[in-house]
Motif scaffolding. Structure first.
Motif, PDB file in Angstrom:
ATOM      1  N   ILE A 130     -49.378 -31.670 -72.879  1.00 37.87           N
ATOM      2  CA  ILE A 130     -49.351 -31.969 -71.449  1.00 37.87           C
ATOM      3  C   ILE A 130     -49.747 -33.414 -71.178  1.00 37.87           C
ATOM      4  CG2 ILE A 130     -51.703 -31.295 -70.776  1.00 37.87           C
ATOM      5  CD1 ILE A 130     -48.459 -30.262 -69.014  1.00 37.87           C
ATOM      6  N   MET A 131     -50.634 -33.975 -72.008  1.00 32.94           N
ATOM      7  CA  MET A 131     -51.025 -35.371 -71.785  1.00 32.94           C
ATOM      8  C   MET A 131     -49.855 -36.312 -72.071  1.00 32.94           C
ATOM      9  SD  MET A 131     -53.459 -36.145 -75.085  1.00 32.94           S
ATOM     10  CE  MET A 131     -52.756 -36.759 -76.633  1.00 32.94           C
ATOM     11  N   ILE A 132     -49.009 -35.953 -73.033  1.00 32.11           N
ATOM     12  CA  ILE A 132     -47.827 -36.753 -73.341  1.00 32.11           C
ATOM     13  C   ILE A 132     -46.805 -36.619 -72.219  1.00 32.11           C
ATOM     14  CG2 ILE A 132     -45.978 -37.127 -75.021  1.00 32.11           C
ATOM     15  CD1 ILE A 132     -48.852 -37.844 -75.972  1.00 32.11           C
ATOM     16  N   ALA A 133     -46.662 -35.408 -71.683  1.00 38.48           N
ATOM     17  CA  ALA A 133     -45.751 -35.190 -70.563  1.00 38.48           C
ATOM     18  C   ALA A 133     -46.194 -36.001 -69.341  1.00 38.48           C
ATOM     19  CB  ALA A 133     -45.689 -33.702 -70.226  1.00 38.48           C
ATOM     20  N   HIS A 134     -47.500 -36.007 -69.062  1.00 38.22           N
ATOM     21  CA  HIS A 134     -48.013 -36.688 -67.875  1.00 38.22           C
ATOM     22  C   HIS A 134     -47.849 -38.202 -67.989  1.00 38.22           C
ATOM     23  CE1 HIS A 134     -50.385 -37.624 -64.405  1.00 38.22           C
ATOM     24  NE2 HIS A 134     -51.371 -38.158 -65.107  1.00 38.22           N
ATOM     25  N   ALA A 135     -48.306 -38.779 -69.099  1.00 38.90           N
ATOM     26  CA  ALA A 135     -48.190 -40.233 -69.273  1.00 38.90           C
ATOM     27  C   ALA A 135     -46.726 -40.650 -69.343  1.00 38.90           C
ATOM     28  CB  ALA A 135     -48.930 -40.673 -70.534  1.00 38.90           C
ATOM     29  N   GLY A 136     -45.911 -39.825 -69.993  1.00 28.60           N
ATOM     30  CA  GLY A 136     -44.488 -40.135 -70.083  1.00 28.60           C
ATOM     31  C   GLY A 136     -43.805 -40.099 -68.730  1.00 28.60           C
ATOM     32  N   LEU A 137     -44.177 -39.127 -67.914  1.00 28.31           N
ATOM     33  CA  LEU A 137     -43.562 -39.024 -66.587  1.00 28.31           C
ATOM     34  C   LEU A 137     -44.004 -40.174 -65.673  1.00 28.31           C
ATOM     35  CD1 LEU A 137     -41.620 -37.397 -64.899  1.00 28.31           C
ATOM     36  CD2 LEU A 137     -43.481 -35.835 -64.296  1.00 28.31           C
ATOM     37  N   LEU A 138     -45.246 -40.617 -65.819  1.00 32.15           N
ATOM     38  CA  LEU A 138     -45.702 -41.791 -65.061  1.00 32.15           C
ATOM     39  C   LEU A 138     -44.846 -43.010 -65.400  1.00 32.15           C
ATOM     40  CD1 LEU A 138     -49.598 -41.452 -65.351  1.00 32.15           C
ATOM     41  CD2 LEU A 138     -48.238 -41.191 -63.264  1.00 32.15           C
ATOM     42  N   ALA A 139     -44.570 -43.194 -66.690  1.00 32.63           N
ATOM     43  CA  ALA A 139     -43.730 -44.321 -67.115  1.00 32.63           C
ATOM     44  C   ALA A 139     -42.286 -44.128 -66.654  1.00 32.63           C
ATOM     45  CB  ALA A 139     -43.798 -44.467 -68.633  1.00 32.63           C
ATOM     46  N   TYR A 140     -41.790 -42.898 -66.768  1.00 29.92           N
ATOM     47  CA  TYR A 140     -40.416 -42.574 -66.362  1.00 29.92           C
ATOM     48  C   TYR A 140     -40.198 -42.906 -64.889  1.00 29.92           C
ATOM     49  CZ  TYR A 140     -36.308 -39.610 -65.389  1.00 29.92           C
ATOM     50  OH  TYR A 140     -35.078 -39.140 -64.992  1.00 29.92           O
ATOM     51  N   GLU A 141     -41.195 -42.629 -64.070  1.00 37.63           N
ATOM     52  CA  GLU A 141     -41.083 -42.868 -62.627  1.00 37.63           C
ATOM     53  C   GLU A 141     -41.048 -44.350 -62.272  1.00 37.63           C
ATOM     54  OE1 GLU A 141     -43.277 -38.728 -61.193  1.00 37.63           O
ATOM     55  OE2 GLU A 141     -44.458 -40.538 -61.564  1.00 37.63           O
ATOM     56  N   THR A 142     -41.457 -45.207 -63.211  1.00 34.68           N
ATOM     57  CA  THR A 142     -41.369 -46.660 -62.989  1.00 34.68           C
ATOM     58  C   THR A 142     -40.071 -47.230 -63.557  1.00 34.68           C
ATOM     59  OG1 THR A 142     -42.452 -47.295 -65.074  1.00 34.68           O
ATOM     60  CG2 THR A 142     -43.877 -46.817 -63.180  1.00 34.68           C
ATOM     61  N   GLY A 143     -39.220 -46.361 -64.120  1.00 28.75           N
ATOM     62  CA  GLY A 143     -37.945 -46.812 -64.676  1.00 28.75           C
ATOM     63  C   GLY A 143     -37.920 -46.951 -66.183  1.00 28.75           C
ATOM     64  N   PHE A 144     -39.034 -46.612 -66.855  1.00 27.51           N
ATOM     65  CA  PHE A 144     -39.084 -46.756 -68.315  1.00 27.51           C
ATOM     66  C   PHE A 144     -38.286 -45.653 -69.000  1.00 27.51           C
ATOM     67  CE2 PHE A 144     -40.971 -45.873 -72.465  1.00 27.51           C
ATOM     68  CZ  PHE A 144     -40.910 -47.124 -73.057  1.00 27.51           C
ATOM     69  N   ARG A 145     -37.498 -46.022 -70.010  1.00 32.40           N
ATOM     70  CA  ARG A 145     -36.755 -45.080 -70.836  1.00 32.40           C
ATOM     71  C   ARG A 145     -36.829 -45.541 -72.285  1.00 32.40           C
ATOM     72  NH1 ARG A 145     -36.866 -43.828 -66.213  1.00 32.40           N
ATOM     73  NH2 ARG A 145     -35.223 -42.951 -64.878  1.00 32.40           N
TER      74      ARG A 145
END
Length: 359
Positions: A321-336
């Motif tokens: 879940i910590m990977i999902a949360h940090a990843g989604l924070l980055a995803y929401e800024t446009g990171f892929r």
């Protein structure tokens, strides 16, 4: 089953599936972020641990084999617990590093496979940043000094100018690795974790044995204390008396080791707090679930008029879940993470990550 699209056709929340496998714990979790408020909701958090026999550590090849064997069933359980459809998931997040090469690779390949099968975008996540962001989300700590303590990492961190800056760290082995290796000397069980079992034994300890104390500025060293603790463990097993002529027990050594290494961690954390003018401390990482460490840190923070924040084993110990949360924070800024760049690495510094989601 949740419907993530409002009547207007706009998504009400973004959802990520996170895959963690940097060490002996395989974790897969699903998290949702509210599109308007950004509030995070944990939908599922499933974990399966590779446990090696007492007196041994976990080898990369055996751990990687465990992760490959259990990935599908853990992923299915995470989706089932979350009650979401594959169509609802926005991205697949995975641990890019740091960690053990074999286990990291196994989970990275599995995450890439899911992304290809489901037509989802990938987000590679720094394991350490995952711990920090999960800790901030769960505890509500605003801008704390972070003590990150685990089997592979020991760092004192503070946020500045969109980076998590490392102010101090272990110069040799991590504190969790020190505890794990000491546990082998007494063949302490690895189930659920050697550090947890040391913590329970330490509660029975009555004699505080002097051990090497190595703090150098904001850095610390644990190899010397481990060597001395292993020497004393060998003497205890032979029935010999301690340095002061006393009869020692395994519990006494567990108690002494904990008190000494935790005192070192409190010292370097307090020094970092003074340096940056912080009043909050956030403890993350597997060792951070130790109640004695939390109590010692809390006493120090209280004396400074501050407070300490920590989570329980659900979020302190490695999890998806910590990977999902940090990843989604980055995803929401446009990171892929493009498919051709979806690699993993054993060395990935916390301060290498551009924290675009924080101002």
């Amino acid at each position: 089953m949740a419907n993530d699209t409002a009547t207007t056709g706009k998504k009400k929340r973004r959802i990520a599936l996170g895959c963690e496998g940097s060490a002996n714990k395989l974790g897969i979790g699903v998290i949702a972020h509210d599109v308007e408020t950004g509030a995070a909701t944990v939908l599922s958090n499933v974990r399966h641990t590779f446990v090696s026999p007492p007196g041994t550590g976990f080898l990369p090849k055996d751990t990687a084999r465990h992760h490959r064997a259990f990935f599908v069933r853990v992923a299915k359980q995470a989706l089932s617990d979350a009650g979401v459809r594959i169509a609802d998931i926005d991205c697949i997040c995975y641990t890019r590093g740091p960690g053990m090469g074999g286990p990291l690779t196994s989970v990275a390949v599995a995450a890439r496979t899911l992304a290809l099968l489901w037509g989802k975008e990938l987000v590679g996540v720094n394991h350490c940043v995952g711990h920090i962001e999960m800790g901030r989300a769960i505890t509500g700590a605003e801008n704390p000094v972070v003590l990150y303590v685990s089997g592979g990492n020991t760092q004192v961190i503070a946020y500045a100018e969109q980076r998590y800056r490392i102010f101090g760290e272990a110069l040799d082995i991590a504190v969790g690795n020190c505890l794990d290796r000491f546990a082998r000397a007494f063949e302490i069980s690895n189930d659920p974790a050697p550090g947890y079992n040391i913590e329970q034994l330490a509660k029975q300890g009555r004699v505080l044995v002097e051990l090497p104390y190595a703090v150098k500025g904001m850095d610390c060293s644990f190899s010397g204390i481990l060597t001395r603790a292993e020497e004393l463990a060998a003497q205890v097993k032979r029935g010999q008396k301690g340095p002061e002529g006393e009869l020692l027990t395994p519990a006494d050594l567990c108690f002494s080791l904990q008190e000494t290494v935790f005192a070192m961690l409190v010292e370097i954390t307090e020094r970092a707090m003074a340096h940056v003018g912080a009043s909050q401390v956030l403890i993350v990482g597997g060792v951070g679930s130790n109640i004695r460490l939390q109590d010692m840190m809390g006493a120090m923070a209280a004396e400074r008029g501050g407070s300490v924040y920590a989570t329980d084993e659900r979020f302190c110990i490695d999890n998806g879940i910590m990977i999902a949360h940090a990843g989604l924070l980055a995803y929401e800024t446009g990171f892929r993470t493009p498919l051709e760049e979806s690699t993993c690495t054993q060395r990935f510094r916390t301060d290498e990550v551009f924290v675009k989601w924080r101002k």
